[in-house]
Design a protein around this motif. Structure first.
Motif, PDB file in Angstrom:
ATOM      1  N   ALA A   1      -6.578 -14.294  15.965  1.00  0.00           N
ATOM      2  CA  ALA A   1      -6.278 -14.217  14.530  1.00  0.00           C
ATOM      3  C   ALA A   1      -6.517 -15.569  13.856  1.00  0.00           C
ATOM      4  O   ALA A   1      -7.105 -15.634  12.771  1.00  0.00           O
ATOM      5  CB  ALA A   1      -4.837 -13.763  14.325  1.00  0.00           C
ATOM      6  N   CYS A   2      -6.108 -16.646  14.507  1.00  0.00           N
ATOM      7  CA  CYS A   2      -6.304 -17.986  13.931  1.00  0.00           C
ATOM      8  C   CYS A   2      -7.790 -18.331  13.844  1.00  0.00           C
ATOM      9  O   CYS A   2      -8.258 -18.871  12.833  1.00  0.00           O
ATOM     10  CB  CYS A   2      -5.563 -19.024  14.772  1.00  0.00           C
ATOM     11  SG  CYS A   2      -3.760 -18.883  14.709  1.00  0.00           S
ATOM     12  N   ALA A   3      -8.539 -18.004  14.893  1.00  0.00           N
ATOM     13  CA  ALA A   3      -9.977 -18.277  14.891  1.00  0.00           C
ATOM     14  C   ALA A   3     -10.685 -17.471  13.809  1.00  0.00           C
ATOM     15  O   ALA A   3     -11.628 -17.964  13.159  1.00  0.00           O
ATOM     16  CB  ALA A   3     -10.567 -17.960  16.264  1.00  0.00           C
ATOM     17  N   SER A   4     -10.240 -16.236  13.592  1.00  0.00           N
ATOM     18  CA  SER A   4     -10.848 -15.404  12.561  1.00  0.00           C
ATOM     19  C   SER A   4     -10.595 -15.979  11.172  1.00  0.00           C
ATOM     20  O   SER A   4     -11.477 -15.935  10.291  1.00  0.00           O
ATOM     21  CB  SER A   4     -10.301 -13.972  12.647  1.00  0.00           C
ATOM     22  OG  SER A   4     -10.616 -13.388  13.894  1.00  0.00           O
ATOM     23  N   VAL A   5      -9.418 -16.518  10.948  1.00  0.00           N
ATOM     24  CA  VAL A   5      -9.108 -17.137   9.653  1.00  0.00           C
ATOM     25  C   VAL A   5     -10.005 -18.342   9.409  1.00  0.00           C
ATOM     26  O   VAL A   5     -10.562 -18.534   8.321  1.00  0.00           O
ATOM     27  CB  VAL A   5      -7.621 -17.533   9.595  1.00  0.00           C
ATOM     28  CG1 VAL A   5      -7.356 -18.397   8.368  1.00  0.00           C
ATOM     29  CG2 VAL A   5      -6.742 -16.300   9.572  1.00  0.00           C
TER      30      VAL A   5
ATOM     31  N   ALA B   1     -12.970 -18.916  10.725  1.00  0.00           N
ATOM     32  CA  ALA B   1     -14.330 -18.448  10.486  1.00  0.00           C
ATOM     33  C   ALA B   1     -14.486 -17.903   9.073  1.00  0.00           C
ATOM     34  O   ALA B   1     -15.519 -18.127   8.412  1.00  0.00           O
ATOM     35  CB  ALA B   1     -14.682 -17.368  11.511  1.00  0.00           C
ATOM     36  N   ALA B   2     -13.487 -17.185   8.589  1.00  0.00           N
ATOM     37  CA  ALA B   2     -13.557 -16.630   7.242  1.00  0.00           C
ATOM     38  C   ALA B   2     -13.575 -17.736   6.193  1.00  0.00           C
ATOM     39  O   ALA B   2     -14.303 -17.643   5.188  1.00  0.00           O
ATOM     40  CB  ALA B   2     -12.375 -15.701   7.005  1.00  0.00           C
TER      41      ALA B   2
ATOM     42  N   ARG C   1     -17.274 -13.426  -0.306  1.00  0.00           N
ATOM     43  CA  ARG C   1     -16.011 -14.159  -0.430  1.00  0.00           C
ATOM     44  C   ARG C   1     -14.823 -13.202  -0.530  1.00  0.00           C
ATOM     45  O   ARG C   1     -13.769 -13.447   0.057  1.00  0.00           O
ATOM     46  CB  ARG C   1     -16.062 -15.069  -1.648  1.00  0.00           C
ATOM     47  CG  ARG C   1     -16.974 -16.273  -1.464  1.00  0.00           C
ATOM     48  CD  ARG C   1     -16.973 -17.177  -2.668  1.00  0.00           C
ATOM     49  NE  ARG C   1     -17.748 -18.396  -2.423  1.00  0.00           N
ATOM     50  CZ  ARG C   1     -17.903 -19.355  -3.323  1.00  0.00           C
ATOM     51  NH1 ARG C   1     -17.361 -19.228  -4.533  1.00  0.00           N
ATOM     52  NH2 ARG C   1     -18.606 -20.418  -3.017  1.00  0.00           N
ATOM     53  N   LEU C   2     -14.995 -12.113  -1.292  1.00  0.00           N
ATOM     54  CA  LEU C   2     -13.923 -11.142  -1.422  1.00  0.00           C
ATOM     55  C   LEU C   2     -13.606 -10.509  -0.060  1.00  0.00           C
ATOM     56  O   LEU C   2     -12.440 -10.345   0.316  1.00  0.00           O
ATOM     57  CB  LEU C   2     -14.303 -10.057  -2.425  1.00  0.00           C
ATOM     58  CG  LEU C   2     -13.281  -8.930  -2.623  1.00  0.00           C
ATOM     59  CD1 LEU C   2     -11.957  -9.495  -3.118  1.00  0.00           C
ATOM     60  CD2 LEU C   2     -13.827  -7.879  -3.593  1.00  0.00           C
ATOM     61  N   GLY C   3     -14.660 -10.173   0.679  1.00  0.00           N
ATOM     62  CA  GLY C   3     -14.449  -9.595   2.004  1.00  0.00           C
ATOM     63  C   GLY C   3     -13.735 -10.554   2.934  1.00  0.00           C
ATOM     64  O   GLY C   3     -12.858 -10.155   3.712  1.00  0.00           O
ATOM     65  N   MET C   4     -14.105 -11.819   2.857  1.00  0.00           N
ATOM     66  CA  MET C   4     -13.458 -12.818   3.714  1.00  0.00           C
ATOM     67  C   MET C   4     -11.997 -13.033   3.325  1.00  0.00           C
ATOM     68  O   MET C   4     -11.140 -13.244   4.187  1.00  0.00           O
ATOM     69  CB  MET C   4     -14.222 -14.140   3.641  1.00  0.00           C
ATOM     70  CG  MET C   4     -15.595 -14.104   4.301  1.00  0.00           C
ATOM     71  SD  MET C   4     -15.547 -13.646   6.047  1.00  0.00           S
ATOM     72  CE  MET C   4     -16.022 -11.904   5.971  1.00  0.00           C
ATOM     73  N   VAL C   5     -11.709 -12.999   2.024  1.00  0.00           N
ATOM     74  CA  VAL C   5     -10.313 -13.140   1.584  1.00  0.00           C
ATOM     75  C   VAL C   5      -9.469 -11.994   2.128  1.00  0.00           C
ATOM     76  O   VAL C   5      -8.357 -12.194   2.622  1.00  0.00           O
ATOM     77  CB  VAL C   5     -10.233 -13.199   0.051  1.00  0.00           C
ATOM     78  CG1 VAL C   5      -8.781 -13.069  -0.411  1.00  0.00           C
ATOM     79  CG2 VAL C   5     -10.834 -14.507  -0.462  1.00  0.00           C
ATOM     80  N   LEU C   6     -10.018 -10.781   2.033  1.00  0.00           N
ATOM     81  CA  LEU C   6      -9.302  -9.631   2.582  1.00  0.00           C
ATOM     82  C   LEU C   6      -9.149  -9.771   4.094  1.00  0.00           C
ATOM     83  O   LEU C   6      -8.101  -9.428   4.665  1.00  0.00           O
ATOM     84  CB  LEU C   6     -10.049  -8.336   2.244  1.00  0.00           C
ATOM     85  CG  LEU C   6     -10.104  -7.967   0.762  1.00  0.00           C
ATOM     86  CD1 LEU C   6     -10.947  -6.708   0.550  1.00  0.00           C
ATOM     87  CD2 LEU C   6      -8.691  -7.756   0.204  1.00  0.00           C
ATOM     88  N   GLY C   7     -10.190 -10.271   4.751  1.00  0.00           N
ATOM     89  CA  GLY C   7     -10.114 -10.486   6.197  1.00  0.00           C
ATOM     90  C   GLY C   7      -9.070 -11.512   6.563  1.00  0.00           C
ATOM     91  O   GLY C   7      -8.343 -11.359   7.560  1.00  0.00           O
ATOM     92  N   ILE C   8      -8.963 -12.577   5.775  1.00  0.00           N
ATOM     93  CA  ILE C   8      -7.941 -13.592   6.026  1.00  0.00           C
ATOM     94  C   ILE C   8      -6.549 -12.991   5.901  1.00  0.00           C
ATOM     95  O   ILE C   8      -5.661 -13.250   6.719  1.00  0.00           O
ATOM     96  CB  ILE C   8      -8.108 -14.774   5.049  1.00  0.00           C
ATOM     97  CG1 ILE C   8      -9.361 -15.581   5.410  1.00  0.00           C
ATOM     98  CG2 ILE C   8      -6.882 -15.675   5.080  1.00  0.00           C
ATOM     99  CD1 ILE C   8      -9.667 -16.695   4.431  1.00  0.00           C
ATOM    100  N   GLY C   9      -6.367 -12.159   4.861  1.00  0.00           N
ATOM    101  CA  GLY C   9      -5.061 -11.511   4.687  1.00  0.00           C
ATOM    102  C   GLY C   9      -4.696 -10.649   5.875  1.00  0.00           C
ATOM    103  O   GLY C   9      -3.546 -10.663   6.339  1.00  0.00           O
TER     104      GLY C   9
END
Length: 206
Positions: free
Chosen positions: A29-33, A35-36, A49-57
């Motif tokens: 989870a930390c690595a994914s954040v 990367a996003a 960017r919107l997709g990455m923000v949702l992914g971070i959430g």
């Protein structure tokens, strides 16, 4: 009447193995954040960017759950709370692997006790050989709530409700199932004991 309490305190190696899955999930989870965040900085695309923000959430949410499970499991495995307690009132059984809440059954509501080998090949980090199940006269006599994290239904081929009053014996554990049977024969001689393939758990009907 002397109570019988059985506990499990893992070794350092067993504790690490038990917590490894949650640690790996938290690391992912930390690595994914990270990367996003890199994608958001590098790419000049609103959709990306919107997709990455949702992914971070989503990753933050999953990471939060991983931390909660990690803390809970550590508390369980180091607490020394009995996984089985026999007293003059009844029996209390706690799942070894999943949560602090256990199940309780009064002797007046216990129809029989089954001692048997584990039917499925355990793949857990702790080897399980036998189980002791306290069978209620009716399912609603058991005080307790099934949990999805409970490993006993899959191990024992039982429903989640039936598994609430099943205690798991670890390999070479002492005291173990033999001592449970001895305690029951001494303090609850009228209670029916049913065993499969073990001398200490032969049916008391013999």
């Amino acid at each position: 009447m002397a109570d019988l309490e059985l506990r499990f305190l893992p070794t350092s190696r067993q504790l690490v193995r038990a917590l490894r899955q949650e640690l790996l999930w938290l690391s992912w989870a930390c690595a994914s954040v990270v990367a996003a965040v890199v994608v958001i900085v590098v790419f000049d695309s609103t959709a990306a960017r919107l997709g990455m923000v949702l992914g971070i959430g989503w990753c933050v949410y999953q990471g939060r759950n991983a931390v909660r499970v990690l803390r809970t499991k550590h508390q369980i495995l180091t607490s020394g709370i009995p996984t089985l307690r026999l007293s003059d009132l009844g029996v209390q059984v706690r799942n070894l692997f999943g949560h602090l809440d256990g199940a309780a059954l009064a002797w007046t509501d216990c129809a029989a006790v089954v001692v048997s080998r584990v039917p499925n090949d355990p793949t857990s980090w702790v080897p399980v050989t036998r189980y002791v199940r306290f069978v209620p006269v009716a399912p609603d006599r058991v005080a307790g709530t099934p949990r999805k994290s409970d490993s006993r239904p899959a191990l024992l081929d039982l429903t989640p409700q039936e598994s609430l009053t099943a205690w798991l014996e670890l390999t070479d554990q002492r005291p173990g199932a033999d001592e449970v049977v001895a305690w029951l024969r001494l303090h609850r001689p009228a209670l029916r004991l049913v065993g499969v393939g073990d001398q200490a758990a032969q049916s008391s009907e013999e």
